[in-house]
Scaffold this motif. Sequence first.
Motif, PDB file in Angstrom:
ATOM      1  N   LYS A   1       0.836  -1.045   0.049  1.00  0.00           N
ATOM      2  CA  LYS A   1      -0.041  -0.015   0.061  1.00  0.00           C
ATOM      3  C   LYS A   1       0.588   1.315   0.029  1.00  0.00           C
ATOM      4  O   LYS A   1       0.390   2.416   0.712  1.00  0.00           O
ATOM      5  N   LYS A   2       2.041   1.099  -0.811  1.00  0.00           N
ATOM      6  CA  LYS A   2       2.600   2.484  -0.917  1.00  0.00           C
ATOM      7  C   LYS A   2       2.357   3.152  -2.234  1.00  0.00           C
ATOM      8  O   LYS A   2       3.033   3.049  -3.293  1.00  0.00           O
ATOM      9  N   TYR A   3       1.219   3.474  -2.429  1.00  0.00           N
ATOM     10  CA  TYR A   3       0.721   4.081  -3.485  1.00  0.00           C
ATOM     11  C   TYR A   3       1.101   5.192  -4.133  1.00  0.00           C
ATOM     12  O   TYR A   3       1.300   5.346  -5.343  1.00  0.00           O
ATOM     13  N   ILE A   4       1.932   6.014  -3.310  1.00  0.00           N
ATOM     14  CA  ILE A   4       2.768   6.997  -4.268  1.00  0.00           C
ATOM     15  C   ILE A   4       3.945   6.543  -4.989  1.00  0.00           C
ATOM     16  O   ILE A   4       4.195   6.885  -6.130  1.00  0.00           O
ATOM     17  N   PHE A   5       4.563   5.436  -4.557  1.00  0.00           N
ATOM     18  CA  PHE A   5       5.447   4.523  -5.170  1.00  0.00           C
ATOM     19  C   PHE A   5       4.925   3.887  -6.386  1.00  0.00           C
ATOM     20  O   PHE A   5       5.497   4.000  -7.508  1.00  0.00           O
ATOM     21  N   SER A   6       3.893   3.422  -6.261  1.00  0.00           N
ATOM     22  CA  SER A   6       3.040   2.928  -7.140  1.00  0.00           C
ATOM     23  C   SER A   6       2.918   3.880  -8.527  1.00  0.00           C
ATOM     24  O   SER A   6       2.852   3.231  -9.654  1.00  0.00           O
ATOM     25  N   ILE A   7       2.479   5.170  -8.180  1.00  0.00           N
ATOM     26  CA  ILE A   7       2.009   5.924  -9.189  1.00  0.00           C
ATOM     27  C   ILE A   7       3.356   6.041  -9.890  1.00  0.00           C
ATOM     28  O   ILE A   7       3.418   6.571 -11.082  1.00  0.00           O
TER      29      ILE A   7
END
Length: 220
Positions: free
Chosen positions: A212-218
């Motif tokens: 759930k490291k969504y900034i990294f995912s983006i």
Amino acid sequence: MNRISQKISLLFLAPLLFNEMVLDHMWGITTFSRLSNILVILILLYLSISTLLIKVNKSVFLFYILPILIYLLGFYSNLGVSFLSNSSVINQVGLSMPWLGMLSIPYLVYKKDYLRISAGLWSLYTNIMAFFVSLSSIEYLLAIRGLVPLRNINIGGTEFLAGITCIYHGLTSSAAIQAGQVIHYRYYGPFNEPGTAAMLLLPALVYSLINKKYIFSIIF
């Protein structure tokens, strides 16, 4: 992070930055990267020998350790024979690094630090990828607009244009020059191929989504 985990992280960090990425070429520190690779190989040799000195399950030896040993025996034998006629092939010894790393795993598992090391490496890998992909993406966008000074570098016999954290395929056709396009729009980042960049980003993307490291995912 304990001492063993720190050492393994350093073993992982150097090949990632200087083998999978081409930062050593961009930063002009190829001699340092070669020395780093030699050190990593020596440490992996030590860990591999340690694996051979511990007691392992018979199936692990037959179906995991033995095939690696057979490969390494063939690899080093072939390298030794080739070295007699062409000493430059000694540079190829680095190709054995992943296999030595695989051979080190049973010893790390035996030391009961494997889970901690694995978790630490995944986190380190994702953080490093996020850091360099972020910087190189910004540089890439600036380079397209002609706002970053680029220089010629040679990587493995191939000419590239380079900034600080990103390399580019230069365009020389008259049509591209007339259109004001100096570089190809494919994203290389700090990697020697766009496909390599994509391949190495995929596991980081999956890890960031799972955790759930969504900034990294983006970013990825």
